[in-house]
Design an enzyme around this catalytic site. Structure first.
Site, PDB file in Angstrom:
ATOM      1  N   THR A  28       2.748  -1.641   8.880  1.00 53.25           N
ATOM      2  CA  THR A  28       2.989  -2.860  10.014  1.00 53.25           C
ATOM      3  C   THR A  28       3.427  -4.199   9.539  1.00 53.25           C
ATOM      4  O   THR A  28       3.910  -5.056  10.071  1.00 53.25           O
ATOM      5  CB  THR A  28       1.981  -2.906  11.085  1.00 53.25           C
ATOM      6  OG1 THR A  28       0.795  -3.378  10.274  1.00 53.25           O
ATOM      7  CG2 THR A  28       1.726  -1.374  11.882  1.00 53.25           C
ATOM      8  N   HIS A  73       9.670 -24.106   8.897  1.00 50.94           N
ATOM      9  CA  HIS A  73       8.490 -24.774   9.983  1.00 50.94           C
ATOM     10  C   HIS A  73       7.082 -24.614   9.199  1.00 50.94           C
ATOM     11  O   HIS A  73       6.207 -25.327   9.403  1.00 50.94           O
ATOM     12  CB  HIS A  73       8.638 -24.229  11.357  1.00 50.94           C
ATOM     13  CG  HIS A  73       9.761 -24.406  12.084  1.00 50.94           C
ATOM     14  ND1 HIS A  73       9.804 -24.627  13.443  1.00 50.94           N
ATOM     15  CD2 HIS A  73      11.329 -24.533  11.708  1.00 50.94           C
ATOM     16  CE1 HIS A  73      11.268 -24.672  13.773  1.00 50.94           C
ATOM     17  NE2 HIS A  73      11.778 -24.704  12.905  1.00 50.94           N
ATOM     18  N   ASP A  91       1.114  -1.165  -0.039  1.00 49.31           N
ATOM     19  CA  ASP A  91      -0.053   0.051  -0.017  1.00 49.31           C
ATOM     20  C   ASP A  91       1.028   1.165  -0.033  1.00 49.31           C
ATOM     21  O   ASP A  91       2.142   1.183  -0.118  1.00 49.31           O
ATOM     22  CB  ASP A  91      -1.006  -0.128   1.204  1.00 49.31           C
ATOM     23  CG  ASP A  91      -0.435   0.265   2.644  1.00 49.31           C
ATOM     24  OD1 ASP A  91       0.931   0.347   2.845  1.00 49.31           O
ATOM     25  OD2 ASP A  91      -1.198  -0.007   3.611  1.00 49.31           O
ATOM     26  N   HIS A  92       0.325   2.428   0.039  1.00 51.41           N
ATOM     27  CA  HIS A  92       1.155   3.633   0.222  1.00 51.41           C
ATOM     28  C   HIS A  92       2.285   3.741   1.075  1.00 51.41           C
ATOM     29  O   HIS A  92       3.301   4.285   1.029  1.00 51.41           O
ATOM     30  CB  HIS A  92       0.170   4.848   0.311  1.00 51.41           C
ATOM     31  CG  HIS A  92      -0.873   4.804   1.496  1.00 51.41           C
ATOM     32  ND1 HIS A  92      -1.678   3.843   1.535  1.00 51.41           N
ATOM     33  CD2 HIS A  92      -0.875   5.130   2.554  1.00 51.41           C
ATOM     34  CE1 HIS A  92      -2.574   4.056   2.837  1.00 51.41           C
ATOM     35  NE2 HIS A  92      -1.810   4.946   3.637  1.00 51.41           N
TER      36      HIS A  92
END
Ligand code: RB5
Length: 153
Positions: free
Chosen positions: A67, A98, A8-9
């Site tokens: 994030t 894993h 995204d931006h």
């Protein structure tokens, strides 16, 4: 490897940087957007990338937002996608070894460009270890199937 990347931006600048880095490592990198810093909605980009992975257009996906969290939430709604938010290299390696993660998500507001490149490198260099981990992946698949609406794959 064939890689499909999206952001995204908030992740745009880091995506552009990582495209250059991954191409220099010899990977084929396709870009699912976004293509500038105008605000866009991360679910739209995450869906594009994971559909590309499911459709076999790329081996692994990479999604960048502020994030890494929103991208992972969306990606993991799609059956067969195992997206891992990794803001450190150890987690990225473990997610491949894993969990057989097929999508890496990164937070551009969490990690700098150098750390991000090392996370991506760890993710791309690692391979699924199989063995005892397969039982757990089968359990993920069983849970996915349990909650899928009839007719969906
Ligand atoms: C955009 O401001 C931000 O919310 C987004 O990039 C992401 O961090 C969401 O998970």
């Amino acid at each position: 490897m064939r890689l499909l990347i999206g952001s995204d931006h908030a992740g745009y600048a880091l995506k552009e940087h990582l495209k250059t880095v991954m191409a220099a490592w010899g990977h084929q990198v396709d870009d699912a957007g976004c293509y500038g810093e105008e605000p866009v909605d991360y679910p739209d980009i995450a869906e594009k990338v994971v559909l590309g992975i499911k459709g076999g257009q790329a081996d692994l996906g990479l999604l960048v937002c502020g994030t890494g969290q929103g991208m992972a939430m969306v990606a993991n709604k799609v059956p067969g996608i195992r997206a891992a938010v990794c803001n450190d290299e150890f987690s990225a390696r473990a997610a491949r070894e894993h969990n057989d993660a097929n999508v890496l998500t990164l937070g551009a507001r969490v990690v700098g460009s150098g750390v991000a490149a090392s996370i991506v490198k760890g993710f791309l260099e690692s391979t699924y270890a199989g063995g005892r981990h397969q039982r757990r992946l089968d359990l993920i698949k069983a849970i996915e199937s349990k909650y899928l609406k009839q007719g969906e794959k």
